[in-house]
Design a protein around this motif. Structure first.
Motif, short mmCIF file in Angstrom:
data_model
loop_
_atom_site.label_atom_id
_atom_site.label_comp_id
_atom_site.label_asym_id
_atom_site.label_seq_id
_atom_site.Cartn_x
_atom_site.Cartn_y
_atom_site.Cartn_z
N LEU A 184 -11.21 -14.63 6.20
CA LEU A 184 -10.87 -15.16 5.19
C LEU A 184 -9.21 -15.20 4.65
O LEU A 184 -8.17 -15.03 5.19
CB LEU A 184 -11.10 -14.47 3.66
CG LEU A 184 -13.10 -13.83 3.49
CD1 LEU A 184 -13.22 -12.58 2.53
CD2 LEU A 184 -13.79 -15.50 2.83
N PRO A 185 -8.73 -16.40 3.87
CA PRO A 185 -7.97 -17.07 2.65
C PRO A 185 -7.18 -16.07 2.28
O PRO A 185 -7.36 -14.82 0.63
CB PRO A 185 -8.42 -18.36 1.94
CG PRO A 185 -9.40 -18.75 2.74
CD PRO A 185 -9.63 -17.52 3.66
N VAL A 186 -5.62 -15.79 2.48
CA VAL A 186 -5.43 -14.19 1.88
C VAL A 186 -3.98 -14.33 2.26
O VAL A 186 -3.20 -14.96 3.09
CB VAL A 186 -5.75 -12.57 2.84
CG1 VAL A 186 -5.69 -12.92 4.39
CG2 VAL A 186 -5.45 -11.81 1.69
N TYR A 223 -4.26 -20.46 -6.57
CA TYR A 223 -4.69 -21.14 -6.71
C TYR A 223 -5.03 -23.15 -6.34
O TYR A 223 -5.87 -23.43 -6.63
CB TYR A 223 -5.64 -21.00 -8.17
CG TYR A 223 -4.99 -19.63 -8.51
CD1 TYR A 223 -6.62 -18.57 -8.09
CD2 TYR A 223 -4.69 -18.99 -9.72
CE1 TYR A 223 -6.57 -17.36 -7.87
CE2 TYR A 223 -5.24 -18.16 -9.96
CZ TYR A 223 -5.42 -17.42 -9.38
OH TYR A 223 -6.38 -15.75 -9.17
N SER A 224 -3.85 -23.46 -7.05
CA SER A 224 -3.82 -25.26 -6.48
C SER A 224 -4.40 -25.68 -4.96
O SER A 224 -4.53 -25.80 -4.53
CB SER A 224 -2.05 -25.33 -6.66
OG SER A 224 -1.60 -25.34 -5.95
N ARG A 225 -3.87 -24.28 -3.73
CA ARG A 225 -4.21 -24.66 -2.59
C ARG A 225 -5.38 -24.35 -2.35
O ARG A 225 -6.34 -25.23 -1.06
CB ARG A 225 -3.31 -23.39 -1.73
CG ARG A 225 -1.76 -23.89 -1.36
CD ARG A 225 -1.21 -25.63 -1.14
NE ARG A 225 -0.74 -26.22 -1.39
CZ ARG A 225 -0.84 -27.65 -2.82
NH1 ARG A 225 -2.20 -28.28 -2.04
NH2 ARG A 225 -0.65 -27.96 -3.22
N VAL A 226 -6.43 -23.26 -3.09
CA VAL A 226 -7.79 -22.85 -2.77
C VAL A 226 -8.34 -23.98 -3.26
O VAL A 226 -9.16 -24.26 -2.50
CB VAL A 226 -8.24 -21.30 -3.27
CG1 VAL A 226 -9.59 -21.47 -3.16
CG2 VAL A 226 -7.07 -20.74 -2.71
N PHE A 227 -7.94 -24.66 -4.03
CA PHE A 227 -9.01 -25.11 -5.21
C PHE A 227 -8.32 -27.11 -4.98
O PHE A 227 -9.68 -27.97 -5.64
CB PHE A 227 -9.03 -24.93 -7.21
CG PHE A 227 -9.35 -23.60 -6.93
CD1 PHE A 227 -10.65 -23.48 -6.40
CD2 PHE A 227 -8.69 -23.21 -7.65
CE1 PHE A 227 -11.30 -22.48 -6.65
CE2 PHE A 227 -9.47 -21.72 -8.40
CZ PHE A 227 -10.54 -21.08 -7.13
N ASP A 282 2.40 -18.21 1.54
CA ASP A 282 2.19 -18.10 2.79
C ASP A 282 0.63 -17.84 2.44
O ASP A 282 0.61 -16.93 2.13
CB ASP A 282 2.68 -17.82 3.52
CG ASP A 282 2.20 -17.47 5.00
OD1 ASP A 282 1.46 -18.49 5.83
OD2 ASP A 282 2.52 -16.57 5.96
N ILE A 283 -0.02 -18.81 3.21
CA ILE A 283 -1.82 -18.12 2.59
C ILE A 283 -2.01 -18.39 4.54
O ILE A 283 -2.12 -19.47 4.86
CB ILE A 283 -2.63 -19.07 1.95
CG1 ILE A 283 -1.83 -19.06 0.67
CG2 ILE A 283 -3.74 -18.84 1.60
CD1 ILE A 283 -2.63 -20.43 -0.20
N GLU A 284 -3.00 -16.97 5.06
CA GLU A 284 -3.69 -16.62 6.44
C GLU A 284 -4.29 -17.54 5.37
O GLU A 284 -5.99 -17.45 4.74
CB GLU A 284 -3.58 -15.13 6.43
CG GLU A 284 -2.23 -14.96 6.72
CD GLU A 284 -1.57 -15.18 7.82
OE1 GLU A 284 -1.93 -15.31 9.07
OE2 GLU A 284 -0.33 -14.51 8.05
N ASN A 285 -5.46 -17.79 7.10
CA ASN A 285 -6.27 -18.12 7.03
C ASN A 285 -6.85 -18.99 6.46
O ASN A 285 -7.82 -19.40 6.08
CB ASN A 285 -7.74 -17.39 7.27
CG ASN A 285 -7.66 -16.10 7.87
OD1 ASN A 285 -7.01 -16.53 9.18
ND2 ASN A 285 -7.79 -15.47 7.49
N LEU A 286 -6.51 -20.32 5.87
CA LEU A 286 -6.56 -21.73 4.88
C LEU A 286 -6.89 -22.95 5.77
O LEU A 286 -5.80 -23.20 6.49
CB LEU A 286 -5.88 -21.79 3.91
CG LEU A 286 -5.85 -22.78 2.45
CD1 LEU A 286 -6.82 -21.93 1.62
CD2 LEU A 286 -4.87 -22.52 1.88
#
Length: 138
Positions: free
Chosen positions: A87-89, A118-122, A134-138
């Motif tokens: 999962l992205p974390v 949130y800007s990267r996830v959405f 730094d977001i792992e698994n994105l």
């Protein structure tokens, strides 16, 4: 259903917490969950780290490295579990902070970091430039 989440100095494994935290906080848990180890099953059932199989959304964790109430290992357990699950974390550990951020630069970092996450996830662009996370698994 949640699409993303953020944890600010949150608990993840209550049995470890009950064994490691100082007396005031451990008394708080007794009032909420019952005495440990008598209520061991309740501690297990209320620990998010035991149910990561049910998580399906990205999460960012913020943790003060000098937190004496909720030690950093609480966040780190969840971060590692979500990484392993794919999962992205993201994890932002803040030097010199305890439980509840008090330094202006760390309050700003946590707010900006959560917004960036949130800007990267959405998939939207921030109007202002913020320090990346730094977001792992994105």
């Amino acid at each position: 259903m949640y699409k993303a989440g953020a944890s600010h100095y949150g608990l993840s494994e209550l049995e470890i917490f009950a064994k490691e935290t100082h007396k005031f906080e451990s008394r708080y848990m007794v009032g909420l969950l019952g005495p440990y180890p008598e209520a061991k099953e309740t501690y297990f059932n209320r620990s998010p780290s035991n149910f990561t199989d049910q998580l399906s959304c990205p999460v960012i964790f913020f943790q003060g490295l000098d937190d004496k109430i909720v030690p950093p290992n609480q966040a780190e357990l969840m971060v590692e579990a979500l990484k392993a699950k794919g999962l992205p974390v993201a994890y932002i550990a803040l030097e010199g902070e305890g439980h509840g951020f008090r330094m202006a630069q760390n309050i700003k970092r946590s707010l900006d970091g959560e917004f960036y996450f949130y800007s990267r996830v959405f998939g939207f662009e921030a109007g202002d430039e913020v320090e990346p996370v730094d977001i792992e698994n994105l």
